[in-house]
Each structure stands twice: as structure tokens, then as C-alpha cells.
Scaffold this motif. Sequence first.
Motif, short mmCIF file in Angstrom:
data_model
loop_
_atom_site.label_atom_id
_atom_site.label_comp_id
_atom_site.label_asym_id
_atom_site.label_seq_id
_atom_site.Cartn_x
_atom_site.Cartn_y
_atom_site.Cartn_z
N PRO A 100 29.92 44.41 27.33
CA PRO A 100 29.59 44.42 28.60
C PRO A 100 30.52 45.42 29.40
O PRO A 100 31.55 45.71 29.05
CB PRO A 100 29.79 42.99 29.19
N GLU A 101 30.06 45.91 30.43
CA GLU A 101 30.64 46.74 31.58
C GLU A 101 31.82 45.93 32.35
O GLU A 101 31.16 45.47 33.38
CB GLU A 101 29.88 47.73 32.14
N TYR A 102 32.90 45.93 32.18
CA TYR A 102 33.80 44.80 33.17
C TYR A 102 34.35 45.80 34.35
O TYR A 102 34.42 47.22 34.50
CB TYR A 102 35.15 44.63 32.43
N ARG A 103 34.54 45.37 35.68
CA ARG A 103 34.87 46.00 36.69
C ARG A 103 35.79 45.01 37.48
O ARG A 103 35.76 43.99 37.30
CB ARG A 103 33.67 46.64 37.47
N LYS A 104 36.28 45.66 38.32
CA LYS A 104 37.32 44.88 39.25
C LYS A 104 36.59 43.95 40.31
O LYS A 104 35.60 44.62 41.00
CB LYS A 104 38.24 45.58 39.96
N VAL A 105 36.78 42.73 40.36
CA VAL A 105 35.80 42.04 41.12
C VAL A 105 36.98 40.60 41.79
O VAL A 105 37.78 40.44 41.17
CB VAL A 105 34.83 40.91 40.42
N VAL A 106 36.82 40.90 43.20
CA VAL A 106 37.67 39.61 44.16
C VAL A 106 36.84 38.20 43.87
O VAL A 106 35.81 38.17 44.24
CB VAL A 106 37.93 40.20 45.36
N PHE A 107 37.81 37.31 43.44
CA PHE A 107 37.19 35.76 43.47
C PHE A 107 37.99 35.43 44.70
O PHE A 107 39.05 35.26 44.90
CB PHE A 107 37.58 35.31 42.35
N MET A 108 37.22 34.43 45.52
CA MET A 108 37.57 33.74 46.59
C MET A 108 37.56 32.37 46.57
O MET A 108 36.37 31.83 46.33
CB MET A 108 37.10 34.17 47.92
N ASP A 109 38.53 31.62 46.44
CA ASP A 109 38.21 29.91 46.37
C ASP A 109 37.95 29.60 48.06
O ASP A 109 38.61 29.74 49.00
CB ASP A 109 39.59 29.44 46.20
N THR A 110 36.72 28.96 47.82
CA THR A 110 36.00 28.68 49.36
C THR A 110 36.74 27.47 50.04
O THR A 110 36.92 27.36 51.31
CB THR A 110 34.72 28.21 49.31
N SER A 111 37.51 26.63 49.12
CA SER A 111 38.21 25.59 49.83
C SER A 111 39.56 25.88 50.38
O SER A 111 40.01 25.33 51.31
CB SER A 111 38.35 24.43 49.04
N THR A 112 40.30 26.84 49.98
CA THR A 112 41.71 27.40 50.40
C THR A 112 41.69 28.47 50.91
O THR A 112 42.78 28.99 51.63
CB THR A 112 42.55 27.20 49.22
N GLY A 113 40.53 29.58 50.67
CA GLY A 113 40.74 30.85 51.06
C GLY A 113 41.57 31.72 50.15
O GLY A 113 41.69 33.16 50.53
N GLU A 128 37.55 44.11 51.50
CA GLU A 128 38.43 45.19 51.29
C GLU A 128 39.79 44.36 50.78
O GLU A 128 40.13 43.58 51.26
CB GLU A 128 38.62 46.03 52.85
N TRP A 129 40.29 45.02 49.67
CA TRP A 129 41.36 44.46 48.93
C TRP A 129 42.79 45.04 49.60
O TRP A 129 42.66 46.05 50.44
CB TRP A 129 41.30 44.52 47.53
N GLU A 130 44.00 44.29 49.18
CA GLU A 130 45.18 45.05 49.83
C GLU A 130 45.52 46.59 49.59
O GLU A 130 46.15 47.21 50.41
CB GLU A 130 46.35 44.19 49.24
N ASP A 131 44.79 46.95 48.54
CA ASP A 131 45.04 48.30 48.04
C ASP A 131 44.05 49.57 49.00
O ASP A 131 44.33 50.70 48.88
CB ASP A 131 44.95 48.58 46.62
N GLY A 132 43.25 48.83 49.76
CA GLY A 132 42.38 49.79 50.57
C GLY A 132 40.98 49.94 50.10
O GLY A 132 40.07 50.55 50.69
N ASN A 133 40.81 49.64 48.68
CA ASN A 133 39.55 49.72 48.25
C ASN A 133 38.59 48.50 48.41
O ASN A 133 39.09 47.29 48.79
CB ASN A 133 39.64 49.90 46.68
N SER A 134 37.45 48.73 48.46
CA SER A 134 36.29 47.71 48.49
C SER A 134 35.93 47.21 46.92
O SER A 134 35.42 47.95 46.24
CB SER A 134 35.13 48.06 49.27
N TYR A 135 35.91 45.90 46.81
CA TYR A 135 35.59 45.34 45.65
C TYR A 135 34.31 44.18 45.94
O TYR A 135 34.32 43.70 46.92
CB TYR A 135 36.71 44.59 44.90
N PRO A 136 33.70 44.00 44.88
CA PRO A 136 32.57 42.91 45.16
C PRO A 136 33.23 41.57 45.23
O PRO A 136 34.26 41.34 44.77
CB PRO A 136 31.82 42.92 43.72
N LEU A 137 32.70 40.76 45.99
CA LEU A 137 33.26 39.32 46.24
C LEU A 137 32.47 38.20 45.71
O LEU A 137 31.40 38.02 45.89
CB LEU A 137 33.66 39.32 47.92
N ILE A 138 33.20 37.41 44.84
CA ILE A 138 32.48 36.26 44.28
C ILE A 138 33.22 34.90 44.73
O ILE A 138 34.37 34.90 44.71
CB ILE A 138 32.51 36.37 42.67
#
Length: 87
Positions: free
Chosen positions: A7-20, A36-46
Motif C-alpha cells: 500500500p501507499e502510505y501518506r501522512k494523515v491527521v487523526f482527530m479524537d471527536t470526544s476530546t479534540g 491544516e497542520w502546525e507545519d502549514g501543510n494540509s493533510y486528510p482528516l480522519i
Amino acid sequence: MKQGIHPEYRKVVFMDTSTGFKFITGSTKNSNETVEWEDGNSYPLIRVETSSDSHPFYTGRQKFTQADGRVDKFNKKYGLKDANAAK
């Protein structure tokens, strides 16, 4: 190593919906949302319901259930005495 089966891995942001709580990691998951992550880049949000930030095993805030059974709980609630209890 065989070509084309991994599989092709890429950077993804995971967000806990109960705590943020958000964290970034490699994943193969797809998402239509981006963040948008802290480094200024946009990543998919899961969005996930539980992460290490909210799971009782990691936080130490476990919910303890009563040791009593359903019948004992009912009897306590309605004030009934157990006929077999020692007097």
C-alpha cells in the motif's frame, strides 16, 4: 520485494471527536476532509471516536461497574429485603 502489492502510505491527521486531540501519522485511509497542520501543510482528516487521549486504559479514568447483580440492584432501588439473607 514484489512490486505493486504494497500500500501507499501518506501522512494523515487523526482527530479524537470526544476530546479534540489530533495527531499525525502514516496511513492508507482516504478522506474528503482536510485540515491544516502546525507545519502549514494540509493533510486528510480522519475522525475517530477513541484515541490514546480518551481511552480509559491510557488515561487511567476507568468506569467501574457495580459488583452487584441486576437482582440486587433492583432490590436496593425498591427497598426489598432478601428472604435468604442471614439474619
